[in-house]
Motif scaffolding. Structure first.
Motif, PDB file in Angstrom:
ATOM      1  N   VAL A 262      37.589   9.247 -61.242  1.00 23.22           N
ATOM      2  CA  VAL A 262      37.659  10.552 -61.151  1.00 23.22           C
ATOM      3  C   VAL A 262      36.739  11.639 -61.974  1.00 23.22           C
ATOM      4  CG1 VAL A 262      39.363  12.511 -61.220  1.00 23.22           C
ATOM      5  CG2 VAL A 262      39.965  10.522 -60.014  1.00 23.22           C
ATOM      6  N   GLN A 263      36.903  10.912 -63.422  1.00 20.38           N
ATOM      7  CA  GLN A 263      35.913  11.870 -64.238  1.00 20.38           C
ATOM      8  C   GLN A 263      34.512  11.865 -63.871  1.00 20.38           C
ATOM      9  OE1 GLN A 263      34.596   9.830 -67.622  1.00 20.38           O
ATOM     10  NE2 GLN A 263      34.853  11.686 -68.912  1.00 20.38           N
ATOM     11  N   ASN A 264      33.929  10.626 -63.347  1.00 16.13           N
ATOM     12  CA  ASN A 264      32.396  10.433 -63.052  1.00 16.13           C
ATOM     13  C   ASN A 264      32.368  11.500 -61.842  1.00 16.13           C
ATOM     14  OD1 ASN A 264      31.992   8.845 -65.294  1.00 16.13           O
ATOM     15  ND2 ASN A 264      32.166   6.931 -64.051  1.00 16.13           N
ATOM     16  N   PHE A 265      33.311  11.396 -60.630  1.00 22.33           N
ATOM     17  CA  PHE A 265      33.097  12.283 -59.597  1.00 22.33           C
ATOM     18  C   PHE A 265      33.096  13.637 -59.884  1.00 22.33           C
ATOM     19  CE2 PHE A 265      35.174  14.772 -56.221  1.00 22.33           C
ATOM     20  CZ  PHE A 265      34.162  14.487 -55.030  1.00 22.33           C
ATOM     21  N   LEU A 266      33.859  14.124 -60.750  1.00 19.23           N
ATOM     22  CA  LEU A 266      33.805  15.726 -61.490  1.00 19.23           C
ATOM     23  C   LEU A 266      32.526  16.293 -61.871  1.00 19.23           C
ATOM     24  CD1 LEU A 266      37.520  15.754 -62.971  1.00 19.23           C
ATOM     25  CD2 LEU A 266      36.820  16.796 -60.717  1.00 19.23           C
ATOM     26  N   VAL A 267      31.700  15.226 -62.411  1.00 19.16           N
ATOM     27  CA  VAL A 267      30.364  15.606 -62.857  1.00 19.16           C
ATOM     28  C   VAL A 267      29.434  16.157 -61.780  1.00 19.16           C
ATOM     29  CG1 VAL A 267      28.123  14.928 -64.051  1.00 19.16           C
ATOM     30  CG2 VAL A 267      30.601  14.116 -64.853  1.00 19.16           C
ATOM     31  N   LEU A 268      29.631  15.610 -60.451  1.00 21.11           N
ATOM     32  CA  LEU A 268      28.734  16.080 -59.256  1.00 21.11           C
ATOM     33  C   LEU A 268      29.108  17.470 -59.032  1.00 21.11           C
ATOM     34  CD1 LEU A 268      29.384  12.828 -57.152  1.00 21.11           C
ATOM     35  CD2 LEU A 268      27.593  13.380 -58.822  1.00 21.11           C
ATOM     36  N   LEU A 269      30.371  18.087 -59.562  1.00 22.35           N
ATOM     37  CA  LEU A 269      30.710  19.305 -59.099  1.00 22.35           C
ATOM     38  C   LEU A 269      30.074  20.468 -60.009  1.00 22.35           C
ATOM     39  CD1 LEU A 269      34.467  18.637 -58.076  1.00 22.35           C
ATOM     40  CD2 LEU A 269      32.363  18.421 -56.572  1.00 22.35           C
TER      41      LEU A 269
END
Length: 357
Positions: A262-269
């Motif tokens: 989840v933390q790595n996905f949030l970087v895309l935002l």
């Protein structure tokens, strides 16, 4: 009557010698299975090394602050140690112990080792937290600080000690081998232990702070709980009834990997300058281990619970059949019912006693 001379009697036949049947050769099928797991682990290890060398080491500059540190000049010593670990735990060690009994007297050493790991992992967790995660770090986007700022250097040291702790993790597999508990040397266990040092080396060498350090903050906390469990389990049977929370430890590990994903996905935002190759790597490893730990959880707990429930239902069904058969012989038994599982033994004794009358 003239007695027959003793010389004319035929000599008595000696009894046949007592012979013991030959012992059956020990079952060594598990050795082939361990070897298969070792080969798969070496394949995954090779993929990790190639990915790290091609996609991480080439485009990213190494951190010069750790050039003189032990094992940090090149990834090859770390790779060699991991390969040696796989060979010892899946080939040489089990084959050496195949015709030997479990080594005795290991309990004090196991307790001391696990106690040390609890303290060491707690220290790494504290240092990673004080290095940024307990205060200034952002969960969504945190760039790496390559300066000599005390906080940045503290995180750098925490990451290095985290790498060292992954080598110490190899020792628990050694205890499995010496105790001949090869069922614990699963593909998940060997693959997880062998991969981590290589993956961590590239992360610490090229991105020793910032976003990706959440991985070893969470993993150190999980290992505090895990080695505490191992230490209590090594104390013997008197403590094991209190270790009912083992399955929740597996769930905690699954939550750890989910949090990193989840933390790595949030970087895309957001607009965050974090190397994508590191995000892909940490996410890929987290996905892999999340799948393996989920598979382990289903096999170890869900299916085992269903099997135990099915066995209990069959036992209760058989007991009811005995009660119904006894009731057909004696009208006094027709009022008996199996009111609860705890009444099994009492009811069965009652049935047999009345049937005997």
């Amino acid at each position: 009557m003239t007695p027959t001379p003793s010389a004319s009697r035929p000599p008595a036949c000696p009894p046949p010698p007592l012979t013991t049947p030959p012992e059956a050769p020990p079952n060594t099928d598990y050795l082939d299975e361990l070897l298969r797991r070792g080969k798969w682990t070496l394949l995954v290890l090779a993929v990790c090394y190639v990915y790290g060398d091609v996609t991480v080491a080439r485009p990213l500059k190494p951190d010069p602050r750790q050039d003189q540190w032990l094992l940090m000049a090149s990834p090859l010593p770390t790779l060699a140690i991991s390969v040696l670990y796989v060979a010892l735990s899946t080939y040489w060690g089990p084959r050496y112990m195949a015709n030997r009994g479990p080594v005795t007297g290991l309990r004090p050493y196991m307790m001391a080792y696990n106690a040390f790991q609890v303290v060491f992992c707690a220290y790494i967790f504290w240092e990673a937290g004080m290095g940024g995660w307990f205060g200034s770090y952002s969960f969504v986007c945190q760039r790496c600080d390559y300066s000599n700022n005390p906080m940045a250097v503290r995180m750098l040291h925490a990451g290095y000690w985290y790498l060292v702790s992954k080598f110490l993790d190899f020792i628990d597999t050694l205890f499995f081998v010496l105790n001949k508990k090869t069922e614990h040397i699963s593909l998940l266990h060997v693959c997880h232990h062998a991969m981590m040092p290589v993956c961590i080396w590239y992360g610490i060498k090229h991105h020793s702070g910032g976003h990706t350090t959440l991985t070893f903050l969470l993993n150190s906390l999980v290992h505090v709980v895990m080695y505490l469990y191992y230490m209590l389990a090594a104390m013997g049977p008197r403590v094991r009834p209190y270790l009912w929370w083992k399955k929740y430890l597996t769930k905690l590990q699954m939550v750890q990997f989910s949090t990193v994903i989840v933390q790595n996905f949030l970087v895309l935002l957001v607009d965050c300058n974090i190397p994508s190759v590191l995000l892909v790597w940490t996410s890929g490893v987290s996905f892999l281990f999340f799948f393996l730990f989920t598979d382990f959880y289903i096999k170890e707990y869900r299916r085992k619970s269903k099997t135990q429930a099915s066995t209990r239902r069959e036992r209760l069904s058989g007991l009811r059949s005995v009660m119904e058969g006894a009731a057909s012989l004696s009208p006094d038994l027709r009022g008996l019912t199996l009111t609860s599982p705890a009444a099994e033994v009492t009811q069965l004794v009652t049935v047999r006693s009345r049937a005997a009358l």
